[in-house]
Write a protein that holds these residues in place. Sequence first.
Motif, PDB file in Angstrom:
ATOM      1  N   ILE A 135      -5.063  -3.769   7.220  1.00  0.00           N
ATOM      2  CA  ILE A 135      -5.524  -4.197   5.713  1.00  0.00           C
ATOM      3  C   ILE A 135      -5.091  -3.002   4.766  1.00  0.00           C
ATOM      4  CG2 ILE A 135      -7.304  -4.827   4.040  1.00  0.00           C
ATOM      5  CD1 ILE A 135      -8.719  -6.570   6.704  1.00  0.00           C
ATOM      6  N   LEU A 138      -1.121  -2.955   4.454  1.00  0.00           N
ATOM      7  CA  LEU A 138      -0.434  -4.147   3.815  1.00  0.00           C
ATOM      8  C   LEU A 138      -1.141  -4.379   2.498  1.00  0.00           C
ATOM      9  CD1 LEU A 138      -0.091  -6.384   6.919  1.00  0.00           C
ATOM     10  CD2 LEU A 138       1.566  -5.120   5.702  1.00  0.00           C
ATOM     11  N   PHE A 139      -2.369  -4.402   2.305  1.00  0.00           N
ATOM     12  CA  PHE A 139      -2.997  -5.032   1.118  1.00  0.00           C
ATOM     13  C   PHE A 139      -3.200  -3.640   0.187  1.00  0.00           C
ATOM     14  CE2 PHE A 139      -7.055  -5.439  -1.396  1.00  0.00           C
ATOM     15  CZ  PHE A 139      -6.557  -6.559  -2.530  1.00  0.00           C
ATOM     16  N   PHE A 140      -3.892  -2.526   0.700  1.00  0.00           N
ATOM     17  CA  PHE A 140      -4.164  -1.596  -0.341  1.00  0.00           C
ATOM     18  C   PHE A 140      -2.950  -0.652  -0.524  1.00  0.00           C
ATOM     19  CE2 PHE A 140      -8.535  -2.501   0.732  1.00  0.00           C
ATOM     20  CZ  PHE A 140      -9.073  -2.121  -0.179  1.00  0.00           C
ATOM     21  N   TYR A 143       2.538  -1.730   1.845  1.00  0.00           N
ATOM     22  CA  TYR A 143       3.672  -1.675   2.989  1.00  0.00           C
ATOM     23  C   TYR A 143       4.151  -2.819   3.278  1.00  0.00           C
ATOM     24  CZ  TYR A 143       2.598   3.112   4.610  1.00  0.00           C
ATOM     25  OH  TYR A 143       2.476   4.334   4.574  1.00  0.00           O
ATOM     26  N   THR A 144       5.575  -2.941   3.696  1.00  0.00           N
ATOM     27  CA  THR A 144       6.167  -4.207   4.068  1.00  0.00           C
ATOM     28  C   THR A 144       5.792  -4.309   5.677  1.00  0.00           C
ATOM     29  OG1 THR A 144       8.202  -3.125   4.904  1.00  0.00           O
ATOM     30  CG2 THR A 144       8.112  -3.906   2.588  1.00  0.00           C
TER      31      THR A 144
ATOM     32  N   LEU B  15       0.480 -12.474   3.270  1.00  0.00           N
ATOM     33  CA  LEU B  15       1.341 -11.502   2.902  1.00  0.00           C
ATOM     34  C   LEU B  15       1.824 -11.885   1.621  1.00  0.00           C
ATOM     35  CD1 LEU B  15       3.719 -10.816   6.052  1.00  0.00           C
ATOM     36  CD2 LEU B  15       1.317  -9.752   5.330  1.00  0.00           C
ATOM     37  N   PHE B  18      -0.903 -10.864  -0.869  1.00  0.00           N
ATOM     38  CA  PHE B  18      -0.898  -9.251  -0.950  1.00  0.00           C
ATOM     39  C   PHE B  18       0.348  -8.914  -1.692  1.00  0.00           C
ATOM     40  CE2 PHE B  18      -2.853  -8.264   3.441  1.00  0.00           C
ATOM     41  CZ  PHE B  18      -4.119  -9.026   3.212  1.00  0.00           C
ATOM     42  N   ILE B  20       3.670  -8.667  -0.901  1.00  0.00           N
ATOM     43  CA  ILE B  20       4.559  -7.780   0.080  1.00  0.00           C
ATOM     44  C   ILE B  20       5.597  -8.557   0.511  1.00  0.00           C
ATOM     45  CG2 ILE B  20       3.034  -6.030   0.405  1.00  0.00           C
ATOM     46  CD1 ILE B  20       2.302  -7.041   3.143  1.00  0.00           C
ATOM     47  N   LEU B  53     -13.196  -7.920  -1.529  1.00  0.00           N
ATOM     48  CA  LEU B  53     -12.806  -6.595  -0.755  1.00  0.00           C
ATOM     49  C   LEU B  53     -12.666  -5.323  -1.716  1.00  0.00           C
ATOM     50  CD1 LEU B  53     -12.681  -5.180   2.018  1.00  0.00           C
ATOM     51  CD2 LEU B  53     -10.043  -5.795   1.756  1.00  0.00           C
TER      52      LEU B  53
END
Lengths: 176, 265
Positions: A135, A138-140, A143-144, B15, B18, B20, B53
């Motif tokens: 997490i 990817l989220f913070f 990153y791909t 994804l 997100f 990304i 979050l």
Amino acid sequence: MTQEELLPLILKKDDKAFTLLYDMYSKNLYGIIYNLIRNHEESEDVLQEVFVKIWKNIESYNESKGRFFTWILNIARNTAIDKLRSKGFNNTQKNLSADNFVHLLDDSNKLSNMIDTIGIQEFVKKLKPKCIKIINLLFFKGYTQQEASEELEIPLGTVKTQNRNCINDLRTFLQV
Amino acid sequence: MMEAREYIESGILELYVFGILSDTETEEVSAMAEKYPEIKAEILSIEKAVISLSFSMSPYLSAANYDRIRTQLLAKHGVEEGVVEMKPRSNVALFIGWAAAIVLMIGVGYQYTQLDAVKEEVVVVKAENSDLEKELNSLEIDKQKTESVLAIIRDDNNTVVALGGQAVSPESKAKVYWNKETQAVYIDAAGLPEPPEGMVYQVWALKLNPLTPTSIGLLEDFKANEARLFNVNSTGEAEAFGITLEPAGGSVSPTLEQLYTLGKV
């Protein structure tokens, strides 16, 4: 107030719209930015830059590009990463991966956080280490899949499903 | 339904939220979300989870940032000041507002006093203008007077009689312009001193044999007549002219002790 209700107000550049936008998302964006920058003053500068960019570029947003939250999330991450690079952090990559968002909890002024966030903070601390890592990347950090796969040394296809399982744990806890 | 379920379970929606995925993948997911309500609902749930979050992970964020950013947007990027801000934020925006209002008021006040000053100036200029007009008028009148005086003096039909000073005032002198054509008689009294208060010069036409004085007029308002040119009555056959100083109103016969000037035709 939903994203769908907020958008037309921002497009009108209504004064109230800025207040709503700020109240809805400033802390989320600040969390993302601070996790990357790790410096309060510079994070605040980036947050300001992010709001200016949102305000200036709102006309270029449309729903085919994804959720509004996703759009501003990307602006926040990209602006923070640009800031890190401009500051000459040569080992940006290392810096990006060294810490994860759970460490933020130690930096946080806990008194400032609302009571209902304390629960989730306690929960986050108990997340599986691989969930925290994935997490975080990817989220913070944005990153791909490919980058995360290399960083975590797991197969590309596993990244997506493992991430989904981790988010599902979070959703179960949050009941969403 | 199966298609949507598989799509959801693939983990692509996370994804997507997100941010990304590539642009192509993103557009594809947006299209799927339009097509399948359960995909859209799933996206919203994932979004709620990560919003909670990131919110709960955020460090302390000072309220001063709100004002700082708002001021920045206000200055450069056109936040409209349409809505009254109800929340007690810091006073920066309020201060700027009041400062602007005060500056405006000072400006208006200054303009107002400027306007007043200009108005006063206009009044003064108008008065000056009117004074100048009066002066011009009086100059015109003076000019006409001078011209008529010149016309009187230059007339070819004039007999000019010079009157010399006498015992009582040897320095005195005067001239008589006697127009034989029109019988008009003018006295140039520029050579006479101003008469004392309550006294007046009286002009006499004289016949010498026997000496017979006939009054032909008084030099009234001596001071006011700047040209000192006086029109007096016409005379028949005068052989000489004399000017005596008499009590105001004149006398029936000349007071010879007060004979100032005398001259023969």
